[in-house]
Design an enzyme around this catalytic site. Structure first.
Site, PDB file in Angstrom:
ATOM      1  N   THR A  25      59.194  52.701  79.752  1.00  0.00           N
ATOM      2  CA  THR A  25      60.564  52.218  80.151  1.00  0.00           C
ATOM      3  C   THR A  25      61.500  53.375  80.672  1.00  0.00           C
ATOM      4  OG1 THR A  25      60.580  50.254  78.794  1.00  0.00           O
ATOM      5  CG2 THR A  25      63.068  51.154  79.477  1.00  0.00           C
ATOM      6  N   GLN A  99      52.590  45.971  83.287  1.00  0.00           N
ATOM      7  CA  GLN A  99      52.705  45.246  81.739  1.00  0.00           C
ATOM      8  C   GLN A  99      53.725  44.124  81.869  1.00  0.00           C
ATOM      9  OE1 GLN A  99      55.277  47.198  78.710  1.00  0.00           O
ATOM     10  NE2 GLN A  99      53.518  47.099  77.309  1.00  0.00           N
ATOM     11  N   HIS A 176      52.434  42.414  77.095  1.00  0.00           N
ATOM     12  CA  HIS A 176      53.393  43.256  76.222  1.00  0.00           C
ATOM     13  C   HIS A 176      53.680  42.363  74.689  1.00  0.00           C
ATOM     14  CE1 HIS A 176      55.925  46.012  74.011  1.00  0.00           C
ATOM     15  NE2 HIS A 176      56.671  46.463  74.886  1.00  0.00           N
ATOM     16  N   ASN A 179      56.516  45.924  69.613  1.00  0.00           N
ATOM     17  CA  ASN A 179      57.815  46.553  69.639  1.00  0.00           C
ATOM     18  C   ASN A 179      58.857  45.543  69.576  1.00  0.00           C
ATOM     19  OD1 ASN A 179      56.227  48.695  69.866  1.00  0.00           O
ATOM     20  ND2 ASN A 179      56.563  49.237  72.069  1.00  0.00           N
ATOM     21  N   TYR A 181      59.456  42.406  70.971  1.00  0.00           N
ATOM     22  CA  TYR A 181      59.949  41.467  72.126  1.00  0.00           C
ATOM     23  C   TYR A 181      59.553  40.168  71.632  1.00  0.00           C
ATOM     24  CZ  TYR A 181      61.255  45.985  73.554  1.00  0.00           C
ATOM     25  OH  TYR A 181      61.837  47.391  73.711  1.00  0.00           O
ATOM     26  N   ARG A 228      49.062  44.415  74.359  1.00  0.00           N
ATOM     27  CA  ARG A 228      49.456  45.606  73.440  1.00  0.00           C
ATOM     28  C   ARG A 228      50.191  44.879  72.021  1.00  0.00           C
ATOM     29  NH1 ARG A 228      53.963  50.597  74.175  1.00  0.00           N
ATOM     30  NH2 ARG A 228      52.470  51.939  73.672  1.00  0.00           N
ATOM     31  N   ASN A 236      63.034  47.562  66.986  1.00  0.00           N
ATOM     32  CA  ASN A 236      63.551  46.312  67.214  1.00  0.00           C
ATOM     33  C   ASN A 236      63.560  45.402  66.048  1.00  0.00           C
ATOM     34  OD1 ASN A 236      64.706  46.752  69.813  1.00  0.00           O
ATOM     35  ND2 ASN A 236      62.522  46.525  70.587  1.00  0.00           N
ATOM     36  N   GLY A 323      52.509  58.886  75.949  1.00  0.00           N
ATOM     37  CA  GLY A 323      53.979  58.714  76.480  1.00  0.00           C
ATOM     38  C   GLY A 323      54.565  59.757  76.832  1.00  0.00           C
ATOM     39  N   ARG A 324      55.286  60.448  76.111  1.00  0.00           N
ATOM     40  CA  ARG A 324      56.145  61.677  76.193  1.00  0.00           C
ATOM     41  C   ARG A 324      55.365  62.812  76.745  1.00  0.00           C
ATOM     42  NH1 ARG A 324      57.120  62.480  70.211  1.00  0.00           N
ATOM     43  NH2 ARG A 324      55.509  61.105  70.168  1.00  0.00           N
TER      44      ARG A 324
HETATM   45  C1  8OZ Z   1      62.095  52.353  74.765  1.00  0.00           C
HETATM   46  C2  8OZ Z   1      63.384  51.962  75.369  1.00  0.00           C
HETATM   47  C3  8OZ Z   1      63.316  51.049  75.915  1.00  0.00           C
HETATM   48  C4  8OZ Z   1      62.138  49.951  76.098  1.00  0.00           C
HETATM   49  C5  8OZ Z   1      59.028  49.301  74.159  1.00  0.00           C
HETATM   50  C6  8OZ Z   1      59.498  48.464  76.441  1.00  0.00           C
HETATM   51  O1  8OZ Z   1      59.329  49.785  73.224  1.00  0.00           O
HETATM   52  C7  8OZ Z   1      59.828  49.349  75.268  1.00  0.00           C
HETATM   53  C8  8OZ Z   1      61.018  50.372  75.405  1.00  0.00           C
HETATM   54  C9  8OZ Z   1      61.005  51.573  74.603  1.00  0.00           C
HETATM   55  O2  8OZ Z   1      57.872  48.613  74.056  1.00  0.00           O
END
Ligand code: 8OZ
Length: 365
Positions: A25, A99, A176, A179, A181, A228, A236, A323-324
């Site tokens: 993101t 994604q 996705h 994390n 969502y 994923r 979260n 990622g990073r």
């Molecule tokens: C970090 C900041 C905003 C969104 C995820 C889509 O954790 C994200 C996300 C990560 O999968």
């Protein structure tokens, strides 16, 4: 012994290496309308040497948006914008999956159609803060529990988004399910308190995710659909009473459907947004769950060059998702191969802004 730089068969695709670009993101889509544009195309094109690029999380509907600046794949303008990205990546010899994302309760009423509350399996408020549509940090609201008769419409939104991704020229899609969502909110019993067919037993809690997968497979074919997941992640504000049993079941069901890959986030990294604290004591997702899935196993979360090379050589994972390090190193595969030094990443430019910290990281050569 397998190396990061050996090709990997992913269905009928052959990835030239096992250095995968994570879904990241970056909140840099064009406003208004959350539309991908030329700046995004340049960023992805720079990273086309990845074995596979997985696009940043992309909302399937306005209801599914939770982050200002995140792109969508539900409007015609967004589809046109994504074509710039996929064309650029393909011209540079790369491959890119989109994604598919619905944030569920990780949204704010300022993002919602008609200004309503964010939706979720159950009315369980996440701890912490959320950004409004105009980037103000506020406390989360308590989401509205979805009515049973609203669920087919959301599954249809996923299907439509998968069709849009195809029209936009992607090579496949990733659901996705990680994390915290919406699909993860259905999976885990900390957020799913439903008493209908979508709550209670593990079979019921997995129903939503599996219905999403079953809706997108006919659009793309099993060879072009990945999923994923993030067992044990607390990102979260997630929790589950029995992650081993839950995620083993989900991975076995995904195996039956023969989706092309499972992409697991290692719990040692608890989320990118809050300074990425790491928990080296956390269980290893690849150790716990790899055997439950029969396809290609992608692993993400806090990998460094050495740990990535080791995980591949030891046969723990099929490919490593960065990622990073991919944010800061557009030529990451070649740098890893040649043992060239890596550009350091600048956390302050991860989210939002323009080209600074996005397309201006230098190539080694
Ligand atoms: C970090 C900041 C905003 C969104 C995820 C889509 O954790 C994200 C996300 C990560 O999968």
């Amino acid at each position: 012994m397998t190396s990061l730089f050996d090709p990997l068969k992913l269905g009928n695709l052959t990835l030239p290496n096992r250095v995968i670009m994570a879904p990241l993101t970056r909140q840099r889509s064009k406003q208004p309308g959350n539309i991908p544009w030329s700046l995004n195309a340049e960023y992805y094109q720079q990273r086309a040497s990845a074995g596979l690029i997985i696009s940043e999380a992309t909302q399937i509907s306005q209801q599914g948006q939770g982050y200002p600046g995140a792109p969508g794949i539900h409007s015609p303008e967004q589809v046109e914008g994504w074509k710039l990205v996929t064309d650029a990546v393909h011209k540079a010899g790369g491959r890119i999956f989109l994604q598919l994302w619905h944030v569920g309760r990780i949204s704010h009423s300022s993002q919602q159609p008609g200004g309503g509350l964010p939706v979720a399996p159950s009315a369980v408020k996440p701890a912490g803060t959320v950004l409004t549509a105009d980037w103000k940090s506020v406390e989360f609201e308590t989401p509205r529990a979805l009515e049973l008769n609203e669920i087919p419409g959301i599954i249809a939104d996923y299907k439509k988004a998968a069709e849009n991704a195809k029209a936009a020229g992607f090579d496949g899609v990733e659901v996705h399910g990680a994390n915290g969502y919406l699909p993860d909110q259905f999976l885990q019993d900390g957020t799913n308190k439903r008493t209908d067919n979508y709550g209670g037993s593990i079979e019921n809690r997995a129903r939503f995710l599996l219905e999403v997968v079953d809706a997108v497979i006919p659009v793309w074919g099993r060879d072009r659909v990945g999923v994923r997941l993030s067992p044990y992640s607390t990102a979260n504000d997630m929790k589950d009473s029995d992650p081993v049993k839950l995620f083993t079941y989900v991975l076995e069901e995904l195996s039956k459907r023969q989706v092309v890959y499972a992409h697991l986030v290692e719990p040692r990294i608890s989320g990118a947004s809050k300074g990425a604290p790491t928990n080296q004591e956390a269980p290893s997702a690849s150790a716990l769950f790899r055997r439950a899935f029969r396809g290609v196993f992608l692993s993400a979360g806090g990998y460094e060059p050495d740990s990535a090379k080791h995980a591949i050589a030891a046969g723990e994972v099929d490919a490593v998702v960065f990622g990073r390090w991919f944010i800061a190193n557009p030529d990451l595969p070649e740098r890893l191969k040649q043992n060239w030094p890596l550009n350091p990443y600048d956390r302050s430019t991860f989210y939002g802004g323009t080209e600074k910290g996005y397309t201006d990281y230098p190539f080694y050569h």
